[in-house]
Design an enzyme around this catalytic site. Structure first.
Site, short mmCIF file in Angstrom:
data_model
loop_
_atom_site.label_atom_id
_atom_site.label_comp_id
_atom_site.label_asym_id
_atom_site.label_seq_id
_atom_site.Cartn_x
_atom_site.Cartn_y
_atom_site.Cartn_z
N LYS A 169 0.48 -0.99 0.21
CA LYS A 169 -0.13 0.39 -0.27
C LYS A 169 0.77 0.96 0.24
CE LYS A 169 -3.83 -1.56 2.78
NZ LYS A 169 -4.57 -1.91 4.27
N HIS A 170 0.33 2.23 -0.20
CA HIS A 170 1.42 3.50 -0.68
C HIS A 170 1.65 4.02 1.33
CE1 HIS A 170 0.84 4.05 -4.68
NE2 HIS A 170 0.06 4.34 -4.72
N GLU A 171 2.56 4.63 1.02
CA GLU A 171 2.86 5.33 2.18
C GLU A 171 2.12 6.16 2.94
OE1 GLU A 171 3.93 4.71 5.71
OE2 GLU A 171 5.49 4.27 4.67
#
Length: 597
Positions: free
Chosen positions: A284-286
């Site tokens: 997942k994106h930070e």
């Protein structure tokens, strides 16, 4: 005719006998079925009456309580309060930088001695969280940092055995969590095993014994084919022999499989991430500052797009195309990408039919279209169809891949100066100048409506608040309520820089096509230079640098870091695939070919 009639009569007799035999059995079969059903029903009743209560009583000595089913990445935490005052439970994630605590709930005081107040909470298990337990008068009882496991069941007790001011907080594990990393570990082991089998197979095929065996089998098959071609096999038609009569046609310039492999890796990871990535946190994106696997994909795709622009424009110019026609093609392709992103795959569809009142204008394809158009125009400004070969005696020959295109570099530097000035000098109402934080509860909640600083302010001013992304991913951690678009206007400047750095990789390939050592050395030098710039901007930390690595902002350090990784990875793939030919690039090579086709 008489024989047929006799056979027919005989068949009719046999069928009559079988029917008589079958009709004599129904009573026996029905009785056996009834007895079987009765015995099964009796067994079910016995289990329901005697066994089920015993198993229910043996599952737990605690009183049964109806719980909500745990979802993925959740654990159950039961807080038991034996104190005479209510307890306020707050939490903060370790991934939330300088964040204030969020209230999780309130646990009532014990109604009577020996009967604690108890509340169940579902807590997130992706990262370590810190729990803070205070009284209703903000008196701190205890602070506990713990990484809960997925589907684990925990008890937290607050006791005051000596009736003093000291509160004892103890955490117990009632049910062990599951290991959520087993599926990805199994997948890794399977793919590793397949790779090892492939490597072992290739090694065996190189052995002389295996070669001799295959030669014998192939020789026998070839002999049989020759015999059949000379004598002719039944039903086989022979075609006129035309092999090796004409010389082979001239082949076009060799396509570098390493570029398609790099593009394919980006595509495969992109598809995997877009479909959830197994909901692992590193897919997942930070939330704000930092990097995960999901944050690598989009910049790498932009990078290799720039490389393809350099090679494609050079090839078309050598084929006789005019710059004006190529410019028109670039405009058409960019417009198509922009409209597809705006109309076909717009996330506003999730909230109903498209309407101009809530249409999101920025997007991934829109940013690709903008970056492609600008970089293609810059390359058409300076590109050459026929590249001159300079001898090493010329003092600037080692930097010919940069110095020959200095006007394009000058334009990109001007764009970066504009980004720096807007980011750090543009006044934003009610926010500190040069703010790069997430707002919300970040920075101890001092700037809740300043998410993204100048980047968000420019988007709201140019596009309107209803035409940008309404549900950014970092809202879960930082509890923001301000719309923010990670593909906004200001970040598009740095996406142009990313594509231009990929264009530079294409220029290196064009100028040193027959010199693999020069190509690899320049890739690694660019990777080193960009890595040093990133280390300087970030101070080798996630949050303490001058310009942190941030995907939502597409910060300058984010671009230099990902471009550094891209150069190093491309050098490795180029060496393995195109120089040594140890690997064909499969299976990543195929989706990239489909895309370019």
């Amino acid at each position: 005719m008489t024989r047929r009639t006799a056979r027919r009569k005989r068949g009719e007799r046999i069928s009559e006998v079988s029917n008589v035999t079958w009709n004599s059995r129904p009573k026996e079969m029905s009785q056996s079925r009834e007895s079987l059903v009765f015995s099964l029903a009796t067994l079910v009743v016995v289990v329901a009456v005697y066994v089920a209560p015993l198993t229910a009583l043996s599952t737990s000595d605690l009183p049964l309580r109806k719980h909500r089913a745990l979802k993925m990445d959740e654990a159950r935490l039961t807080i038991n309060n034996e104190l005479s005052t209510d307890v306020v439970v707050s939490w903060v994630s370790e991934r939330c930088y300088q964040c204030s605590y969020q209230q999780l709930g309130v646990v009532r005081a014990a109604p009577s001695p020996g009967q604690p107040g108890s509340v169940d909470f579902a807590v997130n298990t992706q990262h370590e969280i810190t729990l803070q337990l205070n009284s209703s008068l903000a008196t701190a009882f205890c602070t506990l940092a713990f990484h809960f496991g997925e589907h684990g069941i925990y008890d937290l007790w607050l006791k005051n055995p000596t009736n003093s001011s000291v509160v004892n907080c103890s955490l117990m594990t009632l049910a062990d969590p599951v290991n959520s990393y087993i599926p990805i570990l199994i997948a890794f082991l399977i793919f590793t095993g397949l790779a090892l089998l492939f490597t072992i197979g290739k090694t065996l095929l190189r052995l002389e014994v295996v070669k001799a065996l295959l030669f014998r089998i192939g020789g026998a098959m070839e002999t049989e084919r020759l015999i059949n071609s000379e004598l002719g096999s039944p039903g086989m038609t022979t075609a006129p022999v035309t092999d090796n009569i004409l010389p082979p046609p001239p082949t076009s310039s060799k396509r570098l499989q390493s570029l398609d492999t790099f593009r394919g890796i980006s595509l495969v990871i992109m598809v995997f991430v877009n479909y959830g990535g197994g909901r692992y946190w590193f897919f997942k994106h930070e939330s704000w500052n930092g990097l995960t696997v999901a944050d690598l994909v989009f910049p790498w795709f932009v990078f290799i797009m720039g490389t393809s622009i350099a090679l494609s424009i050079n090839s078309l110019l050598r084929a006789g195309s005019t710059r004006l026609s190529l410019l028109w093609k670039a405009v058409q392709r960019s417009l198509q990408l922009f409209l597809i992103g705006l109309i076909v795959i717009n996330p506003s569809y999730c909230h109903g039919p498209l309407s101009w009142d809530n249409l999101r204008i920025p997007g991934v394809l829109q940013r690709l279209a903008w970056s492609y158009l600008v970089v293609a125009c810059l390359d058409l400004l300076v590109a050459r169809g026929h590249l001159d070969v300079y001898t090493p005696e010329v003092w600037w020959s080692k930097g010919v891949d940069v110095l020959m295109y200095w006007p394009a570099w000058l334009c990109v530097l001007v764009l970066e100066i504009v980004w720096l000035c807007l980011t750090f000098l543009l006044p934003v109402p009610d926010c500190p100048t040069g703010y790069l934080g997430p707002g919300g509860i970040g920075d101890m909640g001092l700037y809740p409506n300043c998410t993204g600083g100048a980047a968000a302010y420019i988007d709201r001013w140019l596009l309107g608040e209803n035409h940008i992304y309404q549900h950014p991913s970092f809202r879960v951690i930082y509890a923001t309520h301000v719309p923010y678009d990670p593909e906004g206007v200001l970040g598009s400047i740095n996406s142009i820089l990313m594509a231009f750095l990929g264009l530079q990789a294409g220029k290196i390939i064009l100028h040193y096509r027959d010199l693999p050592r020069s190509i690899m050395s320049r890739f690694l030098i660019w990777g080193l230079i960009l890595g040093v710039i990133s280390a300087t901007l970030t101070k080798c930390s996630a949050n303490q640098g001058f310009i942190p690595v941030n995907k939502n902002l597409w910060s300058l350090s984010y671009v230099t870091t990902l471009a550094s990784f891209a150069y190093v990875l491309l050098a490795v793939i180029y060496y393995i695939v195109d120089v040594k030919k140890w690997w064909s690039g499969a299976p990543f090579y195929y989706p990239a070919q489909r895309l370019t086709a």
